[in-house]
Design a protein around this motif. Structure first.
Motif: not given
Length: 251
Positions: A31-39, A192-199
């Motif tokens: 819920x908090x920050x997985x998009x950042x983690x993916x990046x 930046x969440x762009x690259x990780x947002x879908x994941x």
């Protein structure tokens, strides 16, 4: 009359290699920050998840003895979606996590084991920000977030919890450079969440057992609406780029 605008968020520094993300429950990071983690993992950074509980009290219709192992499996699957292979659980009791020396010791021990440059945690304050109506925060979130902040310093002091060295052989680690707080009402930085947002959507969707009880919406639509909406809400303060916001504290 001049319209007041919120200050722009700075990019979270990227000159680090290891992060330890410390939260209370399965799904807190999603819920908090997985998009950042993916990046971060895409960039070759090493991220470990540390959860204080297994979320066993989180689903009213499932007995804790069954719910804990179920949510652990979902958390491991969720972490894998964003490139995190190391997920650890401290086995504090869900719903009644107590801030104190026992919790600080457990987190300090993990910091000494993993030697992170960056510690990530979740909002430790009494309430959430205006984006969610200033709602009262979970006591587990408050306890774990505050303990993570304190343990970042405890881990570097050999005279605090000396048993970590004498009994576990864990040398002090004073290398934590920052603590990044997700879900803060006073963010200072963003990723930046762009690259990780879908994941991040697919990562949250792994917590299907919890989500299906939480909402009547289609689970994937719910996850997408929540995460994309949050990332886009940060964009005006981050050069128009969808992002994950953090309050960054330097050490």
């Amino acid at each position: 009359m001049t319209e007041l605008t919120e200050p722009q968020l700075e990019p979270v520094p990227d000159d680090w290699q290891r992060a330890l993300a410390v939260v209370a429950h399965p799904d807190d990071l999603e819920y908090g920050c997985a998009a950042a983690v993916a990046g971060w993992t895409d960039a070759g950074k090493d991220v470990t998840y540390l959860l204080a509980t297994r979320g066993e009290a989180g689903i009213d219709t499932i007995d804790p003895g069954e719910c804990g192992p179920l949510r652990e499996r979902e958390q491991r699957a969720s972490a894998a979606v964003v490139g995190v292979g190391a997920v650890e659980f401290l086995d504090h009791r869900d719903g009644v996590v107590e801030y104190g020396t026992a919790l600080r010791r457990d987190i300090a021990a993990a910091i000494r084991r993993h030697r992170p440059d960056l510690v990530v945690t979740l909002n430790h304050r009494d309430t959430w920000g205006p984006a969610v109506g200033g709602a009262w925060n979970s006591p587990d979130h408050r306890a774990v977030g505050r303990a993570a902040l304190d343990a970042a310093g405890d881990a570097g002091n050999r005279w605090i919890f000396p048993e970590l060295l004498t009994e576990q052989g864990l040398q002090p680690w004073n290398g934590v450079r920052w603590v990044a707080i997700a879900g803060s009402s006073t963010p200072t930085h963003a990723v930046d969440a762009t690259a990780g947002l879908e994941r991040s959507v697919q990562s949250l969707l792994q917590h299907r057992s919890y989500i299906e009880v939480l909402t009547d919406k289609d689970p994937e639509a719910y996850c997408r609406e929540f995460l994309v909406g949050n990332a886009e809400a940060v964009a005006p303060r981050f050069g128009g780029v969808p992002a994950v916001a953090f309050e960054l504290l330097a050490r």
